[in-house]
Design a protein around this motif. Sequence first.
Motif, mmCIF file in Angstrom:
data_model
loop_
_atom_site.group_PDB
_atom_site.id
_atom_site.type_symbol
_atom_site.label_atom_id
_atom_site.label_comp_id
_atom_site.label_asym_id
_atom_site.label_seq_id
_atom_site.Cartn_x
_atom_site.Cartn_y
_atom_site.Cartn_z
ATOM 1 N N VAL A 43 0.859 -1.189 0.000
ATOM 2 C CA VAL A 43 0.000 0.000 0.000
ATOM 3 C C VAL A 43 0.896 1.240 0.000
ATOM 4 O O VAL A 43 1.197 1.823 1.038
ATOM 5 N N SER A 44 1.349 1.616 -1.169
ATOM 6 C CA SER A 44 2.251 2.771 -1.285
ATOM 7 C C SER A 44 1.768 3.720 -2.375
ATOM 8 O O SER A 44 2.453 3.930 -3.375
ATOM 9 N N TRP A 48 1.056 8.647 -0.081
ATOM 10 C CA TRP A 48 1.983 8.218 0.968
ATOM 11 C C TRP A 48 3.410 8.666 0.647
ATOM 12 O O TRP A 48 4.170 9.061 1.532
ATOM 13 N N GLU A 89 1.722 -3.443 4.173
ATOM 14 C CA GLU A 89 0.818 -4.450 3.642
ATOM 15 C C GLU A 89 -0.005 -5.112 4.748
ATOM 16 O O GLU A 89 0.492 -6.002 5.446
ATOM 17 N N CYS A 158 -1.418 6.048 -9.208
ATOM 18 C CA CYS A 158 -1.749 5.155 -8.087
ATOM 19 C C CYS A 158 -2.176 5.991 -6.877
ATOM 20 O O CYS A 158 -1.361 6.708 -6.296
ATOM 21 N N GLN A 160 -4.687 6.483 -3.125
ATOM 22 C CA GLN A 160 -5.184 5.777 -1.948
ATOM 23 C C GLN A 160 -6.683 5.507 -1.972
ATOM 24 O O GLN A 160 -7.183 4.704 -1.192
ATOM 25 N N MET A 165 -7.581 -0.851 -2.555
ATOM 26 C CA MET A 165 -6.834 -0.232 -1.464
ATOM 27 C C MET A 165 -7.604 -0.461 -0.158
ATOM 28 O O MET A 165 -8.835 -0.563 -0.167
ATOM 29 N N PRO A 166 -6.897 -0.549 0.966
ATOM 30 C CA PRO A 166 -7.560 -0.796 2.250
ATOM 31 C C PRO A 166 -8.644 0.239 2.550
ATOM 32 O O PRO A 166 -8.428 1.439 2.402
ATOM 33 N N ARG A 267 -4.161 -3.846 -7.069
ATOM 34 C CA ARG A 267 -2.850 -3.413 -6.579
ATOM 35 C C ARG A 267 -1.917 -4.571 -6.236
ATOM 36 O O ARG A 267 -0.738 -4.348 -5.931
#
Length: 289
Positions: A43-44, A48, A89, A158, A160, A165-166, A267
């Motif tokens: 998750v980047s 971030w 992650e 990319c 968030q 994505m979370p 992702r």
Amino acid sequence: MNKKLIVSSIATMLACGAGTALAAAPDWGKVPSKKITVFYPGVSPIEWIVKGTEHGGAKGLKKGESCASCHDEEAADMGKKMATGQKLEPNVIKGKAGSIPVTVQAANDGTNLYMRFTWKEPAASGGGADKENQVKLAFMLEDNKVERANLSGCWETCHQDARTMPGVTDDKKTKYVTGGSVASGKFYDLLQWKSKANKGTDGYVADKRVMEGGKGLVEAKGEKKGDTWTVTFTRKLAGGGEGDIAMASGKLYNFGFAIHDDQAVGRFHHVSLGYTLGIDAKADITAGK
């Protein structure tokens, strides 16, 4: 003039014309190659990277330093940390490969760009959700219009708030460029190959990702021999469709690619850092004649 000679002359001209339009792929054994390690990014998202509180590279970007200039040689180490959940992650896929070394080659014949990607398939984790495609490969090209694309590569697409994505519940939110549009030139040209159909699609990423509209793709095909995949693309330099970048000899373009290995979706892919692709020009990857 002799009729047979006229017919022969016309046939010769048609054959030459067809040869130009349908030029054969290069002799890959004679084309220089570059080894690029694609890595699991976890998750980047770009948010971030640039916010600066957790990622020190934000200062480097402000100074004009590229992600590759700092991380090119440590891509495999970064991928291992994220694939195993040591960093960035929350949803670890047990057995997920941290990185994949890929041999990249490029050439052109004045009409077409040829790209070739070769890599050994990692051990399967069984955690992928795309049951139709064992593998997908995509690459993006950018014509120096998107802010920071020369530094961060495809990371500018990319975000968030994209699907997978979370915490994101919108399963239709895909990659996009902030403030992007085809009309303004702020977009990425996107070509993708899928293993099931063994063919490609030609689209772009602007305010959203669109997997059609391009007319530059001539052919995309792949094959697996033993544990080794080889995927090749043929693309018209001139492009000609929606979201197609018109490429020309002597110019540099921003380039990055991704492999969705092991039936990966969203992702959960392996990605490259950003590099330059030169058409008859010195770059990280040079597509010479």
